[in-house]
Design a protein around this motif. Structure first.
Motif, mmCIF file in Angstrom:
data_model
loop_
_atom_site.group_PDB
_atom_site.id
_atom_site.type_symbol
_atom_site.label_atom_id
_atom_site.label_comp_id
_atom_site.label_asym_id
_atom_site.label_seq_id
_atom_site.Cartn_x
_atom_site.Cartn_y
_atom_site.Cartn_z
ATOM 1 N N GLY A 20 0.815 -1.222 0.000
ATOM 2 C CA GLY A 20 0.000 0.000 0.000
ATOM 3 C C GLY A 20 0.843 1.264 0.000
ATOM 4 O O GLY A 20 0.432 2.293 -0.544
ATOM 5 N N GLU A 24 0.639 4.698 -4.116
ATOM 6 C CA GLU A 24 0.541 6.073 -4.617
ATOM 7 C C GLU A 24 1.683 6.417 -5.578
ATOM 8 O O GLU A 24 1.659 7.473 -6.206
ATOM 9 C CB GLU A 24 0.491 7.061 -3.451
ATOM 10 N N ARG A 31 -3.276 -7.646 -3.086
ATOM 11 C CA ARG A 31 -4.655 -8.048 -2.799
ATOM 12 C C ARG A 31 -5.536 -6.811 -2.699
ATOM 13 O O ARG A 31 -5.061 -5.690 -2.756
ATOM 14 C CB ARG A 31 -4.721 -8.761 -1.440
ATOM 15 N N ALA A 32 -6.805 -7.063 -2.501
ATOM 16 C CA ALA A 32 -7.750 -6.006 -2.136
ATOM 17 C C ALA A 32 -7.822 -4.879 -3.163
ATOM 18 O O ALA A 32 -8.058 -3.746 -2.826
ATOM 19 C CB ALA A 32 -7.394 -5.416 -0.759
ATOM 20 N N VAL A 163 11.737 -13.676 -1.693
ATOM 21 C CA VAL A 163 11.270 -14.789 -0.864
ATOM 22 C C VAL A 163 9.936 -15.263 -1.437
ATOM 23 O O VAL A 163 8.961 -14.517 -1.474
ATOM 24 C CB VAL A 163 11.075 -14.349 0.608
ATOM 25 N N THR A 194 -0.329 -2.419 4.601
ATOM 26 C CA THR A 194 -0.200 -3.882 4.523
ATOM 27 C C THR A 194 -1.463 -4.559 5.030
ATOM 28 O O THR A 194 -2.043 -4.136 6.029
ATOM 29 C CB THR A 194 1.058 -4.383 5.274
ATOM 30 N N ASN A 219 -3.610 2.392 7.303
ATOM 31 C CA ASN A 219 -4.021 1.573 6.164
ATOM 32 C C ASN A 219 -5.335 2.078 5.587
ATOM 33 O O ASN A 219 -6.183 2.590 6.313
ATOM 34 C CB ASN A 219 -4.207 0.110 6.613
ATOM 35 N N ARG A 236 -4.618 7.108 3.279
ATOM 36 C CA ARG A 236 -3.517 6.803 2.367
ATOM 37 C C ARG A 236 -2.204 7.173 3.033
ATOM 38 O O ARG A 236 -2.064 8.270 3.587
ATOM 39 C CB ARG A 236 -3.692 7.586 1.066
ATOM 40 N N SER A 237 -1.240 6.262 2.945
ATOM 41 C CA SER A 237 0.016 6.496 3.668
ATOM 42 C C SER A 237 0.719 7.763 3.200
ATOM 43 O O SER A 237 1.342 8.473 3.988
ATOM 44 C CB SER A 237 0.938 5.283 3.544
HETATM 45 P P1 OAD Z 1 -1.457 -6.378 0.052
HETATM 46 O O1 OAD Z 1 -1.747 -6.132 -1.390
HETATM 47 O O2 OAD Z 1 -1.871 -7.683 0.638
HETATM 48 O O3 OAD Z 1 -2.133 -5.240 0.936
HETATM 49 C C1 OAD Z 1 -1.993 -3.876 0.649
HETATM 50 C C2 OAD Z 1 -2.762 -3.099 1.709
HETATM 51 O O4 OAD Z 1 -2.492 -1.712 1.524
HETATM 52 C C3 OAD Z 1 -4.280 -3.263 1.655
HETATM 53 O O5 OAD Z 1 -4.757 -3.557 2.960
HETATM 54 C C4 OAD Z 1 -4.800 -1.897 1.180
HETATM 55 O O6 OAD Z 1 -6.001 -1.508 1.838
HETATM 56 C C5 OAD Z 1 -3.695 -0.985 1.643
HETATM 57 N N1 OAD Z 1 -3.504 0.213 0.806
HETATM 58 C C6 OAD Z 1 -3.655 0.342 -0.540
HETATM 59 N N2 OAD Z 1 -3.312 1.572 -0.929
HETATM 60 C C7 OAD Z 1 -2.929 2.249 0.197
HETATM 61 C C8 OAD Z 1 -2.438 3.563 0.455
HETATM 62 N N3 OAD Z 1 -2.258 4.445 -0.514
HETATM 63 N N4 OAD Z 1 -2.140 3.875 1.739
HETATM 64 C C9 OAD Z 1 -2.318 2.992 2.742
HETATM 65 N N5 OAD Z 1 -2.787 1.745 2.552
HETATM 66 C C10 OAD Z 1 -3.065 1.373 1.302
HETATM 67 O O7 OAD Z 1 0.123 -6.120 0.255
HETATM 68 P P2 OAD Z 1 1.085 -6.608 1.419
HETATM 69 O O8 OAD Z 1 0.406 -6.584 2.736
HETATM 70 O O9 OAD Z 1 2.337 -5.838 1.260
HETATM 71 O O10 OAD Z 1 4.907 -11.237 -0.660
HETATM 72 O O11 OAD Z 1 1.342 -8.093 1.016
HETATM 73 C C11 OAD Z 1 2.234 -8.841 1.778
HETATM 74 C C12 OAD Z 1 3.003 -9.819 0.916
HETATM 75 O O12 OAD Z 1 2.081 -10.622 0.193
HETATM 76 C C13 OAD Z 1 3.851 -9.176 -0.171
HETATM 77 O O13 OAD Z 1 5.108 -8.751 0.294
HETATM 78 C C14 OAD Z 1 3.986 -10.267 -1.168
HETATM 79 C C15 OAD Z 1 2.545 -10.745 -1.173
HETATM 80 O O14 OAD Z 1 2.326 -12.031 -1.561
HETATM 81 C C16 OAD Z 1 5.767 -11.854 -1.498
HETATM 82 O O15 OAD Z 1 5.752 -11.685 -2.709
HETATM 83 C C17 OAD Z 1 6.731 -12.730 -0.802
#
Ligand code: OAD
Length: 248
Positions: A20, A24, A31-32, A163, A194, A219, A236-237
């Motif tokens: 997330g 920006e 996801r999501a 990873v 995240t 988040n 938004r961060s």
């Molecule tokens: P996700 O795609 O799972 O989650 C992103 C989060 O950021 C969501 O909860 C959104 O609501 C939020 N979000 C989106 N835009 C935003 C913004 N501008 N400001 C704040 N929040 C925002 O991504 P991760 O949690 O990073 O792993 O996913 C974790 C891991 O899963 C990744 O590192 C990757 C993936 O599979 C590997 O590839 C090993």
């Protein structure tokens, strides 16, 4: 936004970032979101050792595209805010990122632990040579081979230093993060951008609480582990982080 979070002279700040924070900048999250990377690709095809064994060219295409994308964008105010916090806090700051896009480093962050690896590093899929810097965007069906293995009469493929699912995080990285938490006089833990769906990163909030830390989530949407934080700042961060802290 409500009142700022005060960081006094005895506070150490651990920040965990996820996709997330780079959204920006124009990098799709996993996801999501309708254009989430995992909506378009099967995780097991492009992010597992089995997927690589099955079709290394497709895996390299996926990571080459992501390299090209990451190179074409710029850090956003969220990345810059974290770099500036580090300048003020020095060794009382640590950034653990699940992002592999290198944008924190490009914003000036130095105390960064890239727990899921880096898009801009490559390593051998077989021998134990150190991961090396590599920005190459490989051709459509190109799969690079390991020069060191070749020089010893072998043949093996290079792979992205990421990873993948089913693989362990580097224990040295995890140790650095837990030592930072255990050494903190007063710990503040902030997770930003995240979904809290992937461990061990999703468990850092619990570890921080065990060390008596205050825990804050920044988040846009509810995170899977959102209930474990003392406070959730929805937004938004890039908009929240630049004015969230008041450093003493
Ligand atoms: P996700 O795609 O799972 O989650 C992103 C989060 O950021 C969501 O909860 C959104 O609501 C939020 N979000 C989106 N835009 C935003 C913004 N501008 N400001 C704040 N929040 C925002 O991504 P991760 O949690 O990073 O792993 O996913 C974790 C891991 O899963 C990744 O590192 C990757 C993936 O599979 C590997 O590839 C090993």
């Amino acid at each position: 936004m409500s009142e700022k979070i005060r960081i006094d002279k005895s506070t150490s700040l651990l920040v965990l970032t996820g996709a997330g924070v780079s959204a920006e900048s124009g990098i799709p999250t996993f996801r999501a979101s309708a254009d989430g990377l995992w909506e378009k690709h099967r995780i097991e095809d492009v992010a597992s050792p089995e997927g690589f064994a099955e079709d290394p060219a497709m895996v390299w295409r996926f990571y080459s595209e992501r390299r090209a994308k990451a190179k074409s964008v710029a850090p956003n105010p969220g990345h810059h805010a974290l770099a500036s916090l580090e300048e003020q806090l020095g060794d009382r700051f640590m950034l653990a990122t699940q992002n592999v896009d290198g944008l924190h480093g490009r914003a000036g962050s130095k105390r960064v632990v890239e727990i899921h690896g880096s898009l801009f590093k490559t390593r051998c899929s077989r021998c134990d040579r150190e991961p090396f810097a590599d920005e190459t965007v490989y051709g459509h069906d190109e799969v690079p081979g390991c020069g060191r293995c070749a020089s010893e009469g072998g043949s093996s493929l290079l792979r992205p230093h990421i990873v993948w699912f089913g693989e362990m995080l580097d224990p040295v990285d995890l140790h650095k993060i837990s030592r930072f938490m255990s050494n903190a006089n007063k710990l503040l833990f902030v997770a930003a951008g995240t979904s809290g769906a992937v461990y061990p990163a999703a468990g850092f909030v619990q570890t921080a609480r065990r060390y008596g830390g205050q825990t804050i989530l920044v988040n846009q949407e509810a995170a899977d582990n959102g209930g474990q934080f003392h406070r959730w700042i929805q937004g938004r961060s890039g908009e929240v982080l630049p004015s969230l802290f008041d450093v003493e």
